[in-house]
Scaffold this motif. Structure first.
Motif: not given
Length: 176
Positions: A11-17
């Motif tokens: 999620x962090x890699x996809x800027x979701x966090x």
């Protein structure tokens, strides 16, 4: 826990966090008391379903309590979690129902909803999570013949809101 951390990394890699999650493990009644008011942005939990699975013989373990004591402790934990949740935020509880020794449904789902209402939170969403059927198909015919009781192959995903649902939604990162 490793799978949770892996997913958070994805999620962090996809800027979701916007901030990395922090997992709190342990006895909720004790762990929550160490947090200040409004210190959580989101709560996700799958608490013990009373005594469906016994985790320990410790008297403070929810899975080893009588139903009356479990209900009091559970309500206190819900209230503490609501205290720790920031205003206009969500909390998700995955719960399933259990039966008493006479085979009657206890009502863990309504207890969860009632406890949240008493803590100032409201049911925002609910869903049914279908579990893998596994051996249920083999066990259930005999159970049905003698008791007319269906087996449980599902859980409930209950999301509550503290405050305003629209403001809670707007506090989240954009959905992509």
């Amino acid at each position: 826990m490793a799978a949770n951390r892996d997913q958070a990394g994805e999620w962090a890699a996809r800027d979701l966090l916007s901030v990395p999650p922090r997992w709190v493990e342990g006895d909720s009644a004790k762990a929550l008391s160490g947090f200040t008011d409004a210190s959580f942005d989101y709560i996700f939990t799958c608490p013990p379903y009373h005594n469906l699975e016994r985790y320990s013989e410790h008297p403070d373990d929810l899975s080893s309590m009588t139903w009356a004591r479990f209900e009091r402790a559970y309500r206190a934990i819900v209230a503490e979690s609501a205290r720790c949740l920031a205003p206009d935020r969500f909390s998700t509880w995955v719960v399933g129902d259990v039966r008493d020794s006479a085979g009657r449904v206890r009502g863990l789902v309504p207890l969860t909803i009632s406890a949240h209402r008493a803590a100032g939170m409201h049911l925002h969403n609910d869903a049914v999570l279908l579990n893998v059927i596994g051996t249920a198909a083999m066990r259930l015919p005999a159970q049905w013949r003698v008791s007319r009781k269906m087996g449980r192959i599902h859980q409930y995903v209950l999301t509550f809101v503290k405050g305003d649902g629209k403001r809670a939604t707007s506090a989240l990162p954009p959905f992509t």
